[in-house]
Motif scaffolding. Sequence first.
Motif, PDB file in Angstrom:
ATOM      1  N   UNK A 155       0.475  -1.124   0.429  1.00  0.00           N
ATOM      2  CA  UNK A 155      -0.015  -0.064   0.076  1.00  0.00           C
ATOM      3  C   UNK A 155       0.774   1.459   0.154  1.00  0.00           C
ATOM      4  N   UNK A 156       2.371   1.150   0.752  1.00  0.00           N
ATOM      5  CA  UNK A 156       3.089   2.428   0.928  1.00  0.00           C
ATOM      6  C   UNK A 156       4.154   2.159  -0.870  1.00  0.00           C
ATOM      7  N   UNK A 157       4.251   1.317  -0.967  1.00  0.00           N
ATOM      8  CA  UNK A 157       5.886   0.715  -1.795  1.00  0.00           C
ATOM      9  C   UNK A 157       5.571  -0.146  -2.125  1.00  0.00           C
ATOM     10  N   UNK A 172       0.557  -6.199 -10.830  1.00  0.00           N
ATOM     11  CA  UNK A 172      -0.558  -4.760 -12.504  1.00  0.00           C
ATOM     12  C   UNK A 172       0.007  -3.742 -12.609  1.00  0.00           C
ATOM     13  N   UNK A 173       0.626  -3.882 -10.903  1.00  0.00           N
ATOM     14  CA  UNK A 173       2.037  -2.106 -10.149  1.00  0.00           C
ATOM     15  C   UNK A 173       3.101  -2.181 -11.054  1.00  0.00           C
ATOM     16  N   UNK A 174       3.772  -3.369 -10.693  1.00  0.00           N
ATOM     17  CA  UNK A 174       5.189  -3.371 -10.657  1.00  0.00           C
ATOM     18  C   UNK A 174       5.526  -4.844 -11.763  1.00  0.00           C
ATOM     19  N   UNK A 219      -4.741  -9.660  -5.627  1.00  0.00           N
ATOM     20  CA  UNK A 219      -2.991  -9.677  -5.432  1.00  0.00           C
ATOM     21  C   UNK A 219      -2.397  -9.626  -7.235  1.00  0.00           C
ATOM     22  N   UNK A 220      -2.802 -10.798  -7.320  1.00  0.00           N
ATOM     23  CA  UNK A 220      -1.662 -10.436  -9.540  1.00  0.00           C
ATOM     24  C   UNK A 220       0.083 -10.630  -9.207  1.00  0.00           C
ATOM     25  N   UNK A 221       0.317 -12.007  -8.054  1.00  0.00           N
ATOM     26  CA  UNK A 221       1.133 -11.995  -7.926  1.00  0.00           C
ATOM     27  C   UNK A 221       1.808 -12.786  -9.695  1.00  0.00           C
TER      28      UNK A 221
END
Length: 324
Positions: free
Chosen positions: A77-79, A130-132, A172-174
Amino acid sequence: MSFYLGAYAASPNVSGWDPQLEAAYYQQLKSLESVRGLEHPFLGSLHAQDDQWFLQHIDTKWDFVFTTIPGVMNALATLPTFGLASTDEAGREAAIAFMRQANHAIAKLNTHLKRQAVTAIMLHSAPARHNCAGSAAAFKTSMQTLLSWDWHGARLLVEHCDALIDSHAPSKGFLSLTDELSVLSELNATQAPELPLGVVINWGRSVLETRQPDGALQHIAAAKAQGLLAGVMFSGISDQATEYGAWRDSHQPAQTNDLVAFGEPGSWLTEQAVADTLQACQGVNLAVLGLKIGIRPHSADLTLRLNYLRAQLGMLQRQVALCR
């Protein structure tokens, strides 16, 4: 037979922290004879609020399986680059540091109980892709580091969470299960750890990924074929917009039936699904077997929460007995 219970998901402390209420909850948990121990959430320290409170209120006979997913999700949520599989080195190193804290927490609990009480720790192949970017290569590098540490008798297991796929937005998208199994197989073969690496399948998370009622069976078969199946945790999922939400990783109880008075009518996790899952695990000595359920409404009192836990544990106990 007794099971691991993800009791934190059913805690009456839905928001905030009331130590007296939680103490009453833990006292009730001790009365559940089918509970071997707890799936314990790790968020950076032994207990999210108070280590000493936790050590004073656990049953000294309980065993523990740590799960890192609450701490992983908080960190993401923060990184957003955080994770053992992160291709961003700072994010990967942050995850390694987090796992070092988990290692210390395991030692602290074992020391307090004067025995090897923590049997396993379930870790996760973040970040959310999907974010990194995340990769099997980065995950392997992180796992090699973790294998070089003394885990005080706890087995390193990967709990598969829903992977990033094209058909729908992830929870989650792991990493994919295929990537996780590939990494673990290679490390078991090349590093030959004293306690082999393995995979834990969470029923609800696998169905969430596949959108098929037999999604968990597919994942169990894949892990079993490579000799990596090490555990199953039962949580439900549904496509219905109930208080638990549609396609949300909210730990729905199994569906109600004539023998299960306390459950979720819309849950895809049925007693027959539990039976089929246990049958699929035949021939495997599971290191982790249990359930984790949330309770709705959030305002449910302690009596109702324990009724849910007893009903759901009774269902699992019944099906294990029938499967033998």
